[in-house]
Scaffold this motif. Sequence first.
Motif, PDB file in Angstrom:
ATOM      1  N   GLN A  43       3.253   5.804  -5.901  1.00 34.84           N
ATOM      2  CA  GLN A  43       3.133   5.525  -7.454  1.00 34.84           C
ATOM      3  C   GLN A  43       1.975   6.462  -7.877  1.00 34.84           C
ATOM      4  O   GLN A  43       1.846   6.883  -8.871  1.00 34.84           O
ATOM      5  CB  GLN A  43       3.070   4.250  -7.877  1.00 34.84           C
ATOM      6  CG  GLN A  43       4.349   3.488  -7.504  1.00 34.84           C
ATOM      7  CD  GLN A  43       3.934   1.881  -7.811  1.00 34.84           C
ATOM      8  OE1 GLN A  43       2.999   1.460  -8.092  1.00 34.84           O
ATOM      9  NE2 GLN A  43       5.145   1.075  -7.780  1.00 34.84           N
ATOM     10  N   GLU A  44       0.917   6.103  -7.146  1.00 33.79           N
ATOM     11  CA  GLU A  44      -0.325   6.970  -7.196  1.00 33.79           C
ATOM     12  C   GLU A  44      -0.953   7.909  -6.252  1.00 33.79           C
ATOM     13  O   GLU A  44      -1.806   7.484  -5.505  1.00 33.79           O
ATOM     14  CB  GLU A  44      -1.547   5.812  -7.440  1.00 33.79           C
ATOM     15  CG  GLU A  44      -1.283   4.822  -8.778  1.00 33.79           C
ATOM     16  CD  GLU A  44      -2.208   3.501  -8.484  1.00 33.79           C
ATOM     17  OE1 GLU A  44      -3.146   3.672  -8.142  1.00 33.79           O
ATOM     18  OE2 GLU A  44      -1.595   2.199  -8.891  1.00 33.79           O
ATOM     19  N   PRO A  45      -0.371   9.065  -6.041  1.00 31.99           N
ATOM     20  CA  PRO A  45      -0.806   9.891  -4.995  1.00 31.99           C
ATOM     21  C   PRO A  45      -2.314   9.984  -5.068  1.00 31.99           C
ATOM     22  O   PRO A  45      -2.931  10.195  -6.297  1.00 31.99           O
ATOM     23  CB  PRO A  45       0.041  11.271  -5.416  1.00 31.99           C
ATOM     24  CG  PRO A  45       0.935  10.779  -6.283  1.00 31.99           C
ATOM     25  CD  PRO A  45       0.532   9.655  -7.196  1.00 31.99           C
ATOM     26  N   GLY A  46      -2.634  10.227  -4.021  1.00 38.48           N
ATOM     27  CA  GLY A  46      -4.166  10.154  -3.823  1.00 38.48           C
ATOM     28  C   GLY A  46      -5.069   9.251  -3.612  1.00 38.48           C
ATOM     29  O   GLY A  46      -6.169   9.014  -3.357  1.00 38.48           O
ATOM     30  N   SER A  47      -4.263   7.739  -3.716  1.00 35.35           N
ATOM     31  CA  SER A  47      -4.985   6.621  -3.558  1.00 35.35           C
ATOM     32  C   SER A  47      -5.152   6.416  -2.246  1.00 35.35           C
ATOM     33  O   SER A  47      -4.280   6.863  -1.418  1.00 35.35           O
ATOM     34  CB  SER A  47      -4.109   5.308  -4.316  1.00 35.35           C
ATOM     35  OG  SER A  47      -2.862   5.571  -3.724  1.00 35.35           O
ATOM     36  N   VAL A  48      -6.363   5.890  -1.907  1.00 40.96           N
ATOM     37  CA  VAL A  48      -6.812   5.464  -0.603  1.00 40.96           C
ATOM     38  C   VAL A  48      -7.100   4.146  -0.367  1.00 40.96           C
ATOM     39  O   VAL A  48      -7.586   3.416  -1.257  1.00 40.96           O
ATOM     40  CB  VAL A  48      -8.102   6.311  -0.250  1.00 40.96           C
ATOM     41  CG1 VAL A  48      -8.545   6.086   1.279  1.00 40.96           C
ATOM     42  CG2 VAL A  48      -7.973   7.766  -0.456  1.00 40.96           C
ATOM     43  N   TYR A  49      -6.733   3.567   0.721  1.00 43.68           N
ATOM     44  CA  TYR A  49      -6.943   2.163   1.058  1.00 43.68           C
ATOM     45  C   TYR A  49      -7.356   2.109   2.752  1.00 43.68           C
ATOM     46  O   TYR A  49      -7.133   3.087   3.485  1.00 43.68           O
ATOM     47  CB  TYR A  49      -5.401   1.389   0.965  1.00 43.68           C
ATOM     48  CG  TYR A  49      -4.860   1.347  -0.305  1.00 43.68           C
ATOM     49  CD1 TYR A  49      -5.207   0.465  -1.158  1.00 43.68           C
ATOM     50  CD2 TYR A  49      -3.952   2.426  -0.578  1.00 43.68           C
ATOM     51  CE1 TYR A  49      -4.537   0.448  -2.415  1.00 43.68           C
ATOM     52  CE2 TYR A  49      -3.331   2.364  -1.722  1.00 43.68           C
ATOM     53  CZ  TYR A  49      -3.636   1.352  -2.751  1.00 43.68           C
ATOM     54  OH  TYR A  49      -3.116   1.214  -4.190  1.00 43.68           O
ATOM     55  N   MET A  94       0.835  -1.273  -0.081  1.00 40.51           N
ATOM     56  CA  MET A  94      -0.012   0.051   0.041  1.00 40.51           C
ATOM     57  C   MET A  94       0.793   1.299  -0.156  1.00 40.51           C
ATOM     58  O   MET A  94       0.560   2.379  -0.649  1.00 40.51           O
ATOM     59  CB  MET A  94      -0.757  -0.066   1.281  1.00 40.51           C
ATOM     60  CG  MET A  94      -1.848  -0.998   1.119  1.00 40.51           C
ATOM     61  SD  MET A  94      -3.296  -0.850   2.370  1.00 40.51           S
ATOM     62  CE  MET A  94      -2.475  -1.062   3.943  1.00 40.51           C
ATOM     63  N   ALA A  95       1.772   1.316   0.598  1.00 38.15           N
ATOM     64  CA  ALA A  95       2.851   2.625   0.659  1.00 38.15           C
ATOM     65  C   ALA A  95       3.662   2.662  -0.534  1.00 38.15           C
ATOM     66  O   ALA A  95       3.614   3.614  -1.200  1.00 38.15           O
ATOM     67  CB  ALA A  95       3.550   2.148   1.686  1.00 38.15           C
ATOM     68  N   ARG A  96       3.854   1.582  -1.215  1.00 36.53           N
ATOM     69  CA  ARG A  96       4.511   1.746  -2.644  1.00 36.53           C
ATOM     70  C   ARG A  96       3.668   2.292  -3.420  1.00 36.53           C
ATOM     71  O   ARG A  96       3.701   3.157  -4.491  1.00 36.53           O
ATOM     72  CB  ARG A  96       4.975   0.499  -3.183  1.00 36.53           C
ATOM     73  CG  ARG A  96       6.433   0.019  -2.341  1.00 36.53           C
ATOM     74  CD  ARG A  96       6.944  -1.070  -3.246  1.00 36.53           C
ATOM     75  NE  ARG A  96       6.044  -2.361  -3.249  1.00 36.53           N
ATOM     76  CZ  ARG A  96       6.126  -3.380  -2.544  1.00 36.53           C
ATOM     77  NH1 ARG A  96       6.801  -3.131  -1.324  1.00 36.53           N
ATOM     78  NH2 ARG A  96       5.302  -4.328  -2.514  1.00 36.53           N
ATOM     79  N   ARG A  97       2.074   1.747  -3.513  1.00 38.22           N
ATOM     80  CA  ARG A  97       1.220   2.120  -4.297  1.00 38.22           C
ATOM     81  C   ARG A  97       0.721   3.730  -4.177  1.00 38.22           C
ATOM     82  O   ARG A  97       0.399   4.658  -4.953  1.00 38.22           O
ATOM     83  CB  ARG A  97       0.076   1.259  -4.158  1.00 38.22           C
ATOM     84  CG  ARG A  97       0.290   0.048  -4.811  1.00 38.22           C
ATOM     85  CD  ARG A  97      -0.910  -0.801  -5.209  1.00 38.22           C
ATOM     86  NE  ARG A  97      -0.668  -2.041  -5.978  1.00 38.22           N
ATOM     87  CZ  ARG A  97      -1.451  -2.989  -6.168  1.00 38.22           C
ATOM     88  NH1 ARG A  97      -2.513  -2.867  -5.652  1.00 38.22           N
ATOM     89  NH2 ARG A  97      -1.246  -4.068  -6.729  1.00 38.22           N
ATOM     90  N   ARG A  98       0.753   4.130  -2.874  1.00 34.59           N
ATOM     91  CA  ARG A  98       0.523   5.642  -2.506  1.00 34.59           C
ATOM     92  C   ARG A  98       1.690   6.487  -2.995  1.00 34.59           C
ATOM     93  O   ARG A  98       1.288   7.435  -3.649  1.00 34.59           O
ATOM     94  CB  ARG A  98       0.524   5.810  -0.923  1.00 34.59           C
ATOM     95  CG  ARG A  98      -0.735   5.348  -0.431  1.00 34.59           C
ATOM     96  CD  ARG A  98      -0.850   5.943   1.019  1.00 34.59           C
ATOM     97  NE  ARG A  98      -1.708   5.046   1.739  1.00 34.59           N
ATOM     98  CZ  ARG A  98      -1.550   4.133   2.599  1.00 34.59           C
ATOM     99  NH1 ARG A  98      -0.161   3.716   2.797  1.00 34.59           N
ATOM    100  NH2 ARG A  98      -2.375   3.323   3.222  1.00 34.59           N
TER     101      ARG A  98
END
Length: 85
Positions: A23-29, A17-21
């Motif tokens: 790569q994709e700012p604004g993504s929410v988990y 999740m940290a890596r994806r955040r």
Amino acid sequence: VEQGIIPRVIEEMFATMARRREQEPGSVYRVSAQFLEIYGEEIKDLLDIVNSRVTIRENQDGEITVAGAREETVESEEELMLLLE
């Protein structure tokens, strides 16, 4: 110290999740957890041992649903590990 599979999965899940955040700012988990013990026909909610009305059912779409179990939302790996303990 060697970790079991559940702590390893938790660690990897939050790292992903940290890596994806990044790569994709604004993504929410959102991470929430339920811990159940199933033994024979008895289902025990490990987060709310007083609650004895937990049921597991399969709906028409084949999805498994849990009714009556306590669910906790967590913000970090540490919070989830505390629940697990």
